[in-house]
Design a protein around this motif. Structure first.
Motif, PDB file in Angstrom:
ATOM      1  N   CYS A 650      -2.574   0.160  -7.398  1.00  0.00           N
ATOM      2  CA  CYS A 650      -1.940   0.926  -6.331  1.00  0.00           C
ATOM      3  C   CYS A 650      -2.017   0.198  -4.986  1.00  0.00           C
ATOM      4  O   CYS A 650      -1.197   0.444  -4.098  1.00  0.00           O
ATOM      5  CB  CYS A 650      -2.580   2.307  -6.216  1.00  0.00           C
ATOM      6  SG  CYS A 650      -2.094   3.410  -7.568  1.00  0.00           S
ATOM      7  N   SER A 651      -2.986  -0.686  -4.818  1.00  0.00           N
ATOM      8  CA  SER A 651      -3.063  -1.425  -3.558  1.00  0.00           C
ATOM      9  C   SER A 651      -1.852  -2.334  -3.381  1.00  0.00           C
ATOM     10  O   SER A 651      -1.507  -2.717  -2.257  1.00  0.00           O
ATOM     11  CB  SER A 651      -4.351  -2.254  -3.507  1.00  0.00           C
ATOM     12  OG  SER A 651      -4.317  -3.312  -4.446  1.00  0.00           O
ATOM     13  N   LEU A 652      -1.178  -2.673  -4.495  1.00  0.00           N
ATOM     14  CA  LEU A 652       0.041  -3.467  -4.402  1.00  0.00           C
ATOM     15  C   LEU A 652       1.118  -2.735  -3.613  1.00  0.00           C
ATOM     16  O   LEU A 652       1.962  -3.349  -2.963  1.00  0.00           O
ATOM     17  CB  LEU A 652       0.564  -3.809  -5.799  1.00  0.00           C
ATOM     18  CG  LEU A 652      -0.290  -4.768  -6.630  1.00  0.00           C
ATOM     19  CD1 LEU A 652       0.268  -4.880  -8.037  1.00  0.00           C
ATOM     20  CD2 LEU A 652      -0.342  -6.139  -5.974  1.00  0.00           C
ATOM     21  N   VAL A 653       1.103  -1.407  -3.682  1.00  0.00           N
ATOM     22  CA  VAL A 653       2.070  -0.620  -2.915  1.00  0.00           C
ATOM     23  C   VAL A 653       1.881  -0.873  -1.425  1.00  0.00           C
ATOM     24  O   VAL A 653       2.842  -1.120  -0.686  1.00  0.00           O
ATOM     25  CB  VAL A 653       1.921   0.881  -3.226  1.00  0.00           C
ATOM     26  CG1 VAL A 653       2.855   1.713  -2.343  1.00  0.00           C
ATOM     27  CG2 VAL A 653       2.200   1.150  -4.696  1.00  0.00           C
ATOM     28  N   PHE A 654       0.626  -0.848  -0.984  1.00  0.00           N
ATOM     29  CA  PHE A 654       0.360  -1.069   0.435  1.00  0.00           C
ATOM     30  C   PHE A 654       0.624  -2.526   0.838  1.00  0.00           C
ATOM     31  O   PHE A 654       1.117  -2.787   1.928  1.00  0.00           O
ATOM     32  CB  PHE A 654      -1.095  -0.700   0.753  1.00  0.00           C
ATOM     33  CG  PHE A 654      -1.412   0.742   0.476  1.00  0.00           C
ATOM     34  CD1 PHE A 654      -0.928   1.737   1.296  1.00  0.00           C
ATOM     35  CD2 PHE A 654      -2.191   1.106  -0.612  1.00  0.00           C
ATOM     36  CE1 PHE A 654      -1.217   3.073   1.052  1.00  0.00           C
ATOM     37  CE2 PHE A 654      -2.486   2.428  -0.871  1.00  0.00           C
ATOM     38  CZ  PHE A 654      -1.994   3.416  -0.041  1.00  0.00           C
ATOM     39  N   GLU A 655       0.319  -3.460  -0.049  1.00  0.00           N
ATOM     40  CA  GLU A 655       0.547  -4.871   0.268  1.00  0.00           C
ATOM     41  C   GLU A 655       2.025  -5.155   0.488  1.00  0.00           C
ATOM     42  O   GLU A 655       2.388  -5.988   1.321  1.00  0.00           O
ATOM     43  CB  GLU A 655       0.012  -5.744  -0.878  1.00  0.00           C
ATOM     44  CG  GLU A 655      -0.138  -7.212  -0.528  1.00  0.00           C
ATOM     45  CD  GLU A 655       1.173  -7.972  -0.526  1.00  0.00           C
ATOM     46  OE1 GLU A 655       1.318  -8.944   0.237  1.00  0.00           O
ATOM     47  OE2 GLU A 655       2.068  -7.592  -1.321  1.00  0.00           O
ATOM     48  N   ALA A 656       2.882  -4.457  -0.227  1.00  0.00           N
ATOM     49  CA  ALA A 656       4.327  -4.698  -0.146  1.00  0.00           C
ATOM     50  C   ALA A 656       5.001  -3.907   0.968  1.00  0.00           C
ATOM     51  O   ALA A 656       6.221  -3.995   1.123  1.00  0.00           O
ATOM     52  CB  ALA A 656       4.984  -4.355  -1.488  1.00  0.00           C
TER      53      ALA A 656
END
Length: 799
Positions: A650-656
């Motif tokens: 889910c941290s990929l959501v924030f990274e993008a």
């Protein structure tokens, strides 16, 4: 050159000398191997915590969960090592391209060899366009001039006309020819000595890394204490020490922030990949975060703000000045044609000097001027530059003409001396030359004469009867993207400072063109002063980014918080000392990198706050059932799934998350400011408490509804994951699906598929101690998750 043919070293002598001195490797190139990179990764404290947690599972006899954790650690380490090694391969390619080849005399004949094979005693043949392979002393010279800007930081060439004068490794021959004997190689050269000095400058850890390490250590101690207390309390109440230890371990796993380093690596690795597409190579990942907090950006002038390519910008003749527009082909008035004609005649026929190339480009660009280029004339005599007279003269023969044409150019004062100008004419010349210099131009004077073919040539240039023709004003143009990039830095609260070895008048002129304040210009700066300036800014509390390309820049590049080296023009030493490398020497990429650094910091704060939020329900669901006498709800495998699969994904959501318009309109975040503010921490904790209490009430209701332990676990776990997915959407700066990225869609889809896999597939559900759920239970899960998300949306703005 004299007529005696040089013999140079013998092959055997060169091989023996190479064995004694070692390869002639310029700079401090330190290639990191796979093993070296692996050791760097393993030594990271964050990975130590992950490995310790995996070992704890094995000690408890739970090999399945231990292998699960170790496998995830292995994947992350592999990704990190591959990323670092890919960077090293690019640097190796740059290093190979930058390594000069050398033309030497061995066994009485000329041989071209690799620069690394040059040894002391070798005879170097220097020609225009060659890069000097080692420090050497000049034995013979013909109009020899060297560009030493990579070493000194000062633009322009330096004449090397005297026997015994030194030439230095890595510098460029821009005029003439020469023969020089190598005196030192490798680390003993001036390049190498500056590279060796880098070892005394230590690299500072990223502020973010320090904060993460401190936060991790504190949470680890808190987790250990609470886990022991919970284990004792449960064992005392139930009489089962085994269940007590299990509950303690579960709470420890809930409190231990195992995913922090994973999130950190994901953000930095993907951030490095993103800015690589913009032309910036990341050598040290944590530099991306520090870059976002930059308050002072120190830049070199030559080749950084400018194109490092000379252009004729102005002509002065007969008391008039004609300025040339670089965007249009010039159409020169007839009065300036003689000036260009004799300037061309004073140039070499196949020049490498950037000023002579600029003169020829101008002449070729205008058909009316091009007719004055006399390709059928023969060059019969040259008078070289000398320390006593900074001027050069060419004699041209025109078929059967009774007179040779004489053309001279050089420093304005030298040409004025040849022309024996009157005091009044000399004053007028000095005023014109100063006006051009104040606009950042390098100024050359041009003169002409005639000499009877029947008479012998004079021994010195002063014996010609010269006539003054005019002045040439040449500039190294500012890169087109630089003014806008500096304006954006200023808007973002970043102070841009020029540090150069060039003349103050030239530096101030360039500063005015690009928008740098006059008091932010440091000219005639030595390498030692450049380092001192950077260190002074740091001592004043600034976060310093430093750009540069030369060896003289390397100590300052390493001492700065973020060193940015030029990839195309930069030296090995500069690239090795830097944290970031500009692949195409595009200054605007620096601003893009700063923007990316700020975005990484902002998005990382969201990801970490979110991580803290989802930890709180896990902690509450690990403690409250035990304290309330309910069945143990969460097991270590559930927490492993949440922390090592779901949360990092889910941290990929924030990274993008894309940048917002205000990203570069805000002042830099102070380096001393905590990654997570007190208000942000409280909001994250309260959000987690809200979700945790709601899930605990759901747990109590399921128990009262006579659901089995396996069904309660499956239902509460599913509701918790669903609520956390809702929190992902609400934690974004633009909530719900506004400007949602493709990565976000795929991430949420992957999370949902993973959840359904562990809950609905019997063979997998058994590993998680789940039991099948009825339709009514699924409906209750959906309702409870929606209630939690809605309650959070209503309450969060008021927190």
């Amino acid at each position: 050159m004299n007529d005696q043919k040089p013999q140079g070293l013998t092959t055997d002598a060169a091989v023996n000398q190479l064995r004694i001195d070692g390869p002639n490797q310029l700079g401090a190139a330190q290639t990191r191997t796979w093993l070296g990179i692996l050791l760097e990764v393993v030594r990271e404290p964050m990975f130590g915590l992950l490995l310790a947690a995996g070992t704890l599972y094995f000690v408890m006899g739970d090999a399945h969960e231990g292998l699960m954790l170790m496998g995830f650690v292995l994947i992350i380490m592999t990704v990190t090592i591959v990323q670092e090694r890919r960077t090293e391969r690019v640097l190796e390619t740059l290093r190979d391209l930058a390594s000069p080849r050398a033309l030497v005399v061995r066994d009485g004949r000329e041989q071209r060899i690799a620069g690394t094979e040059v040894v002391r005693g070798d005879l170097l043949i220097l020609s225009e366009g060659d890069r000097v392979a080692a420090d050497a002393e000049v034995l013979q010279a013909h109009e020899l001039a060297i560009d030493e800007s990579l070493l000194t930081g000062e633009s322009g060439w330096v004449p090397k006309l005297e026997v015994g004068i030194s030439v230095y490794a890595g510098t460029l021959v821009v005029r003439g020819q020469g023969l020089a004997r190598v005196t030192v190689t490798g680390a003993d050269t001036r390049f190498g000595q500056i590279g060796e000095s880098l070892a005394t400058i230590s690299l500072e850890p990223s502020p973010l890394r320090r904060q993460i390490e401190q936060l991790t250590i504190r949470l680890a101690w808190i987790g250990a204490g609470l886990s022991v207390l919970l284990a004792v309390a449960y064992a005392w109440r139930s009489g089962s020490w085994l269940d007590g230890v299990l509950s303690g371990i579960t709470l420890a796993m809930a409190l231990l922030p195992q995913e922090f380093p994973v999130i950190l690596i994901i953000f930095f690795a993907l951030g490095a990949r993103r800015i690589a597409r913009q032309g910036m190579l990341t050598r040290r990942l944590n530099a991306l975060e520090t870059l976002g907090k930059t308050t002072v950006l120190c830049v070199d002038k030559t080749g950084t703000l400018t194109e490092n390519q000379m252009r004729l910008a102005a002509l002065y003749a007969d008391g008039r000045t004609w300025f040339l527009d670089s965007t249009d082909k010039p159409s020169l008035p007839e009065a300036f044609h003689p000036l260009v004609e004799y300037a061309v005649l004073s140039c070499e026929q196949a020049p490498h000097d950037p000023m002579e190339l600029a003169i020829l480009r101008l002449a070729a660009s205008d058909p009316q001027v091009a007719q004055h280029i006399h390709s059928d004339w023969a060059l019969v005599r040259e008078y070289e530059l000398s320390p006593e007279l900074m001027a050069m003269t060419h004699l041209w023969r025109r078929g059967d003409s009774a007179h040779d044409v004489v053309a001279a150019k050089g420093a304005p004062e030298a040409i004025a001396a040849l022309c024996h100008l009157s005091p009044q004419a000399l004053d007028q010349l000095n005023v014109a030359a100063e006006q051009l210099a104040e606009q950042g131009m390098r100024v050359l004077g041009v003169a002409r004469a005639r000499h009877p073919v029947s008479q012998p040539w004079p021994e010195i240039q002063h014996d010609f009867d010269y006539e003054w023709v005019g002045l040439l004003g040449l500039v190294d143009p500012v890169r087109a993207s630089v003014p806008a990039a500096i304006a954006e830095c200023r808007q973002a609260g970043i102070r841009v400072v020029m540090i150069t070895g060039d003349h103050p008048v030239t530096a101030q002129a360039i500063a005015r063109q690009v928008g740098i304040a006059a008091d932010d210009v440091y000219a005639r700066v030595t390498p030692q002063q450049k380092l001192a300036i950077v260190q002074q800014f740091k001592s004043d509390g600034a976060v310093v980014a430093m750009t540069g390309d030369g060896v003289n820049d390397a100590p300052a590049l390493k001492a700065a918080h973020i060193g940015i080296a030029m990839g195309q023009r930069g030296t090995d030493v500069a690239r090795e000392a830097a944290s970031l490398v500009l692949m195409h020497d595009d200054f605007s990429a620096i601003v893009a990198a700063i923007r990316s650094g700020r975005l990484i910091t902002r998005n990382l704060q969201q990801a970490l706050r979110y991580t803290i939020t989802v930890h709180v329900p896990i902690i509450l669901l690990s403690m409250l059932p035990v304290l309330l006498g309910l069945p143990l709800l969460l097991l270590p495998v559930h927490i492993a799934f949440m922390e090592l699969v779901f949360n990092p994904t889910c941290s990929l959501v924030f990274e993008a998350e894309p940048a917002t318009k205000d990203l570069m309109r805000e002042p830099p975040v102070p380096i001393s400011e905590s990654l997570i503010s007190l208000r942000g921490l409280l909001r994250a904790l309260l959000t987690g408490v809200l979700i945790g209490v709601g899930l605990m009430l759901f747990d109590v209701w399921l128990v009262s509804d006579e659901a089995s332990v396996g069904q309660v676990r499956a239902a509460v776990f599913t509701a918790m994951v669903s609520a956390n997915l809702g929190a992902v959407l609400l934690y974004r700066r633009e909530w719900l699906l506004t400007r949602f990225s493709v990565v976000g869609w795929w991430t949420l889809l992957l999370a949902l598929v993973s959840l359904l896999l562990v809950v609905c597939v019997p063979s997998v559900a058994t590993l998680f101690a789940f039991e099948a759920l009825s339709v009514q239970r699924w409906a209750a899960i959906v309702v409870s998750a929606l209630i939690l998300v809605a309650a959070y949306r209503i309450i969060r703005p008021n927190l």
